[in-house]
Design a protein around this motif. Structure first.
Motif, PDB file in Angstrom:
ATOM      1  N   PHE A  23       6.656  -3.664   3.888  1.00 32.00           N
ATOM      2  CA  PHE A  23       6.441  -4.806   3.025  1.00 32.00           C
ATOM      3  C   PHE A  23       7.750  -5.558   2.805  1.00 32.00           C
ATOM      4  O   PHE A  23       8.832  -5.049   3.111  1.00 32.00           O
ATOM      5  CB  PHE A  23       5.781  -4.410   1.707  1.00 32.00           C
ATOM      6  CG  PHE A  23       6.594  -3.516   0.819  1.00 32.00           C
ATOM      7  CD1 PHE A  23       6.706  -2.155   1.076  1.00 32.00           C
ATOM      8  CD2 PHE A  23       7.213  -4.017  -0.309  1.00 32.00           C
ATOM      9  CE1 PHE A  23       7.430  -1.325   0.247  1.00 32.00           C
ATOM     10  CE2 PHE A  23       7.939  -3.194  -1.149  1.00 32.00           C
ATOM     11  CZ  PHE A  23       8.048  -1.842  -0.877  1.00 32.00           C
ATOM     12  N   GLU A  78      11.085  -3.513   3.295  1.00 30.36           N
ATOM     13  CA  GLU A  78      11.145  -2.116   2.877  1.00 30.36           C
ATOM     14  C   GLU A  78      10.117  -1.323   3.651  1.00 30.36           C
ATOM     15  O   GLU A  78       9.019  -1.824   3.941  1.00 30.36           O
ATOM     16  CB  GLU A  78      10.857  -1.977   1.372  1.00 30.36           C
ATOM     17  CG  GLU A  78      11.982  -2.447   0.499  1.00 30.36           C
ATOM     18  CD  GLU A  78      11.855  -1.945  -0.929  1.00 30.36           C
ATOM     19  OE1 GLU A  78      12.342  -2.670  -1.827  1.00 30.36           O
ATOM     20  OE2 GLU A  78      11.287  -0.874  -1.156  1.00 30.36           O
ATOM     21  N   LYS A  79      10.454  -0.099   3.956  1.00 32.16           N
ATOM     22  CA  LYS A  79       9.521   0.774   4.661  1.00 32.16           C
ATOM     23  C   LYS A  79       8.403   1.190   3.725  1.00 32.16           C
ATOM     24  O   LYS A  79       8.620   1.452   2.542  1.00 32.16           O
ATOM     25  CB  LYS A  79      10.251   2.016   5.171  1.00 32.16           C
ATOM     26  CG  LYS A  79      11.245   1.725   6.275  1.00 32.16           C
ATOM     27  CD  LYS A  79      11.936   2.995   6.725  1.00 32.16           C
ATOM     28  CE  LYS A  79      12.935   2.702   7.846  1.00 32.16           C
ATOM     29  NZ  LYS A  79      13.629   3.926   8.301  1.00 32.16           N
ATOM     30  N   GLY A  80       7.228   1.254   4.322  1.00 35.27           N
ATOM     31  CA  GLY A  80       6.098   1.796   3.594  1.00 35.27           C
ATOM     32  C   GLY A  80       5.949   3.274   3.885  1.00 35.27           C
ATOM     33  O   GLY A  80       6.935   3.987   4.055  1.00 35.27           O
ATOM     34  N   ASP A  81       4.698   3.711   3.997  1.00 36.38           N
ATOM     35  CA  ASP A  81       4.442   5.143   4.193  1.00 36.38           C
ATOM     36  C   ASP A  81       4.467   5.572   5.660  1.00 36.38           C
ATOM     37  O   ASP A  81       4.710   6.731   5.957  1.00 36.38           O
ATOM     38  CB  ASP A  81       3.081   5.494   3.583  1.00 36.38           C
ATOM     39  CG  ASP A  81       3.043   5.169   2.099  1.00 36.38           C
ATOM     40  OD1 ASP A  81       2.072   4.537   1.645  1.00 36.38           O
ATOM     41  OD2 ASP A  81       3.998   5.553   1.393  1.00 36.38           O
ATOM     42  N   GLN A 122      -5.589   0.133   8.836  1.00 37.12           N
ATOM     43  CA  GLN A 122      -6.805   0.687   8.245  1.00 37.12           C
ATOM     44  C   GLN A 122      -7.518   1.515   9.287  1.00 37.12           C
ATOM     45  O   GLN A 122      -7.895   1.013  10.346  1.00 37.12           O
ATOM     46  CB  GLN A 122      -7.723  -0.457   7.756  1.00 37.12           C
ATOM     47  CG  GLN A 122      -8.991   0.030   7.089  1.00 37.12           C
ATOM     48  CD  GLN A 122      -9.883  -1.114   6.627  1.00 37.12           C
ATOM     49  OE1 GLN A 122      -9.690  -2.268   6.998  1.00 37.12           O
ATOM     50  NE2 GLN A 122     -10.859  -0.809   5.796  1.00 37.12           N
ATOM     51  N   LEU A 154       0.274   1.758   4.116  1.00 38.98           N
ATOM     52  CA  LEU A 154       1.293   0.721   4.136  1.00 38.98           C
ATOM     53  C   LEU A 154       2.336   1.005   5.209  1.00 38.98           C
ATOM     54  O   LEU A 154       2.925   2.088   5.244  1.00 38.98           O
ATOM     55  CB  LEU A 154       1.957   0.637   2.757  1.00 38.98           C
ATOM     56  CG  LEU A 154       3.003  -0.450   2.567  1.00 38.98           C
ATOM     57  CD1 LEU A 154       2.378  -1.831   2.712  1.00 38.98           C
ATOM     58  CD2 LEU A 154       3.649  -0.295   1.191  1.00 38.98           C
ATOM     59  N   TYR A 196      -0.545  -3.411   6.552  1.00 38.90           N
ATOM     60  CA  TYR A 196      -1.239  -2.137   6.464  1.00 38.90           C
ATOM     61  C   TYR A 196      -1.941  -1.872   7.792  1.00 38.90           C
ATOM     62  O   TYR A 196      -2.279  -2.785   8.517  1.00 38.90           O
ATOM     63  CB  TYR A 196      -2.338  -2.180   5.395  1.00 38.90           C
ATOM     64  CG  TYR A 196      -1.880  -2.365   3.974  1.00 38.90           C
ATOM     65  CD1 TYR A 196      -1.741  -3.643   3.426  1.00 38.90           C
ATOM     66  CD2 TYR A 196      -1.627  -1.264   3.161  1.00 38.90           C
ATOM     67  CE1 TYR A 196      -1.343  -3.805   2.100  1.00 38.90           C
ATOM     68  CE2 TYR A 196      -1.236  -1.422   1.841  1.00 38.90           C
ATOM     69  CZ  TYR A 196      -1.098  -2.700   1.325  1.00 38.90           C
ATOM     70  OH  TYR A 196      -0.709  -2.861   0.013  1.00 38.90           O
ATOM     71  N   GLY A 233       8.150  -5.131  -7.294  1.00 38.74           N
ATOM     72  CA  GLY A 233       7.649  -4.531  -8.514  1.00 38.74           C
ATOM     73  C   GLY A 233       6.551  -5.319  -9.188  1.00 38.74           C
ATOM     74  O   GLY A 233       5.968  -4.866 -10.179  1.00 38.74           O
ATOM     75  N   GLY A 278     -11.725   6.743   7.181  1.00 33.63           N
ATOM     76  CA  GLY A 278     -11.450   7.959   6.426  1.00 33.63           C
ATOM     77  C   GLY A 278     -10.043   8.068   5.871  1.00 33.63           C
ATOM     78  O   GLY A 278      -9.752   8.979   5.098  1.00 33.63           O
ATOM     79  N   LEU A 279      -9.188   7.135   6.258  1.00 33.86           N
ATOM     80  CA  LEU A 279      -7.799   7.176   5.786  1.00 33.86           C
ATOM     81  C   LEU A 279      -7.463   6.010   4.859  1.00 33.86           C
ATOM     82  O   LEU A 279      -6.362   5.959   4.308  1.00 33.86           O
ATOM     83  CB  LEU A 279      -6.825   7.182   6.967  1.00 33.86           C
ATOM     84  CG  LEU A 279      -6.922   8.379   7.903  1.00 33.86           C
ATOM     85  CD1 LEU A 279      -5.950   8.225   9.064  1.00 33.86           C
ATOM     86  CD2 LEU A 279      -6.661   9.686   7.159  1.00 33.86           C
ATOM     87  N   GLY A 280      -8.366   5.071   4.721  1.00 29.86           N
ATOM     88  CA  GLY A 280      -8.103   3.933   3.851  1.00 29.86           C
ATOM     89  C   GLY A 280      -7.035   3.033   4.418  1.00 29.86           C
ATOM     90  O   GLY A 280      -6.884   2.895   5.637  1.00 29.86           O
ATOM     91  N   LEU A 281      -6.268   2.415   3.528  1.00 28.22           N
ATOM     92  CA  LEU A 281      -5.185   1.535   3.936  1.00 28.22           C
ATOM     93  C   LEU A 281      -3.866   2.273   3.794  1.00 28.22           C
ATOM     94  O   LEU A 281      -3.587   2.846   2.738  1.00 28.22           O
ATOM     95  CB  LEU A 281      -5.149   0.285   3.043  1.00 28.22           C
ATOM     96  CG  LEU A 281      -6.081  -0.862   3.405  1.00 28.22           C
ATOM     97  CD1 LEU A 281      -7.526  -0.501   3.137  1.00 28.22           C
ATOM     98  CD2 LEU A 281      -5.692  -2.114   2.638  1.00 28.22           C
ATOM     99  N   LEU A 341      -3.996  -5.034   8.794  1.00 27.34           N
ATOM    100  CA  LEU A 341      -4.251  -5.989   7.723  1.00 27.34           C
ATOM    101  C   LEU A 341      -2.949  -6.498   7.144  1.00 27.34           C
ATOM    102  O   LEU A 341      -2.038  -5.721   6.861  1.00 27.34           O
ATOM    103  CB  LEU A 341      -5.065  -5.334   6.600  1.00 27.34           C
ATOM    104  CG  LEU A 341      -6.425  -4.766   6.966  1.00 27.34           C
ATOM    105  CD1 LEU A 341      -7.083  -4.165   5.725  1.00 27.34           C
ATOM    106  CD2 LEU A 341      -7.320  -5.833   7.561  1.00 27.34           C
TER     107      LEU A 341
END
Lengths: 115, 113
Positions: free
Chosen positions: A48, A56-59, A37, A45, A35, A99, A40-43, A90
Motif C-alpha cells: 500500500f 509500505e509492504k503488506g502481508d 483475492q 494485502l 490486494y 493511519g 477461502g483466503l479473503g483479501l 484488487l
C-alpha cells in the motif's frame, strides 16, 4: 461518484514475464492498496501507499513491487511471474493518509492467469 | 497481531429467512469495523461501518450489524433476505494504531428463490 479503474479485467501471461497491473483513481485519495483475492483466503494485502512515492509492504509482498509516481496512479509489478501468482488482483483507494480509517473504494479487479 | 475470523464459509438460505453472519476479531484496543459485499461480477462495496457511538449500525439494503466489544464481535444481520442478496460478504477491522485494514476470509451467501 467514486471511481477506481484497473487497466485490464483479464490478463494471461507466461512464467518469467514481467507483468504490470495499473490502477487509477479519480477521487484525489491519499491511500492506495493492492490486494490479491483467493478462494477461502479473503483479501490479502500486497502493498500500500499513503502518499506519492511512498510505499509500505503488506502481508504478502514477496515477488511483487509497486510504483506510485503520481497521486492518482498505483502500479503493481510482478518482477518474474510464477504460476502461484495466478489470482484476482484488487486495487483500492481511501482518504486520510497513513493511519486513516476511511472506507476503501475498490476497482473491478484483474483476473491474472500465469501459464 | 490482528486477525479477523468469519467462521461461516458458505451459508445457504431460502428467501425471507433471517440472516446472521459472524465476525470476530482479535485486538484489545479501539477498532473501526466494516462489512463489505461483493455481488457476482461486481467490485467490493461498503455495506456499513462502525467508528464509535451506537453499537448497532444500519447499512444499505436493510443490513445492520452490532458491535459487541466484550465479545470482540461485529455480526451482520438482515431480518429477511432476498435472492438479490446472493454475494460474498467480508468483515474488516482496522485498529486505531494500525496503518492497514485486515479482512476476513469471507462468507459466501447463496439464496434459494
Amino acid at each position: 461518484d467514486v471511481k477506481v479503474t484497473q487497466s485490464s479485467r483479464y490478463l494471461v501471461k507466461r512464467t518469467g514475464e514481467k507483468v504490470f497491473l495499473e490502477c487509477v483513481q479519480d477521487m484525489d485519495h491519499e491511500n492506495m492498496f493492492w490486494y490479491r483475492q483467493d478462494p477461502g483466503l479473503g483479501l490479502r494485502l500486497i502493498y500500500f501507499s499513503y502518499d506519492v512515492k511512498m510505499k509500505e509492504k503488506g502481508d504478502i509482498p514477496e515477488g511483487y513491487s509497486v510504483s506510485r509516481e503520481k497521486k492518482e496512479r498505483f502500479s503493481l509489478i510482478l518482477e518474474s511471474a510464477s504460476t502461484n501468482q495466478t489470482s484476482m488482483y484488487l486495487c483500492a483507494s481511501s482518504l486520510g493518509g497513513r493511519g486513516g480509517n476511511q472506507p476503501q473504494h475498490f476497482g473491478d479487479g484483474t483476473r491474472l492467469s500465469i501459464l | 497481531a490482528q486477525s479477523v475470523s468469519q467462521h461461516n464459509h458458505h451459508v445457504i438460505l431460502s428467501e425471507a429467512a433471517s440472516l446472521e453472519l459472524g465476525c470476530n476479531y482479535s485486538y484489545g484496543g479501539t477498532v473501526n469495523l466494516f462489512w463489505y459485499v461483493q455481488y457476482p461480477g461486481q467490485h467490493l462495496q461498503l455495506l456499513l461501518k462502525y467508528f464509535s457511538g451506537d453499537p448497532l449500525v444500519k447499512g444499505i439494503k436493510g443490513f445492520e450489524a452490532e458491535f459487541i466489544k466484550s465479545k470482540f464481535s461485529f455480526n451482520l444481520r438482515k431480518p429477511s433476505v432476498q435472492w438479490s442478496d446472493t454475494a460474498e460478504y467480508f468483515c474488516a477491522v482496522k485498529a486505531s494504531s494500525a496503518s492497514k485494514i485486515i479482512f476476513g476470509s469471507g462468507t459466501r451467501l447463496s439464496i434459494r428463490p
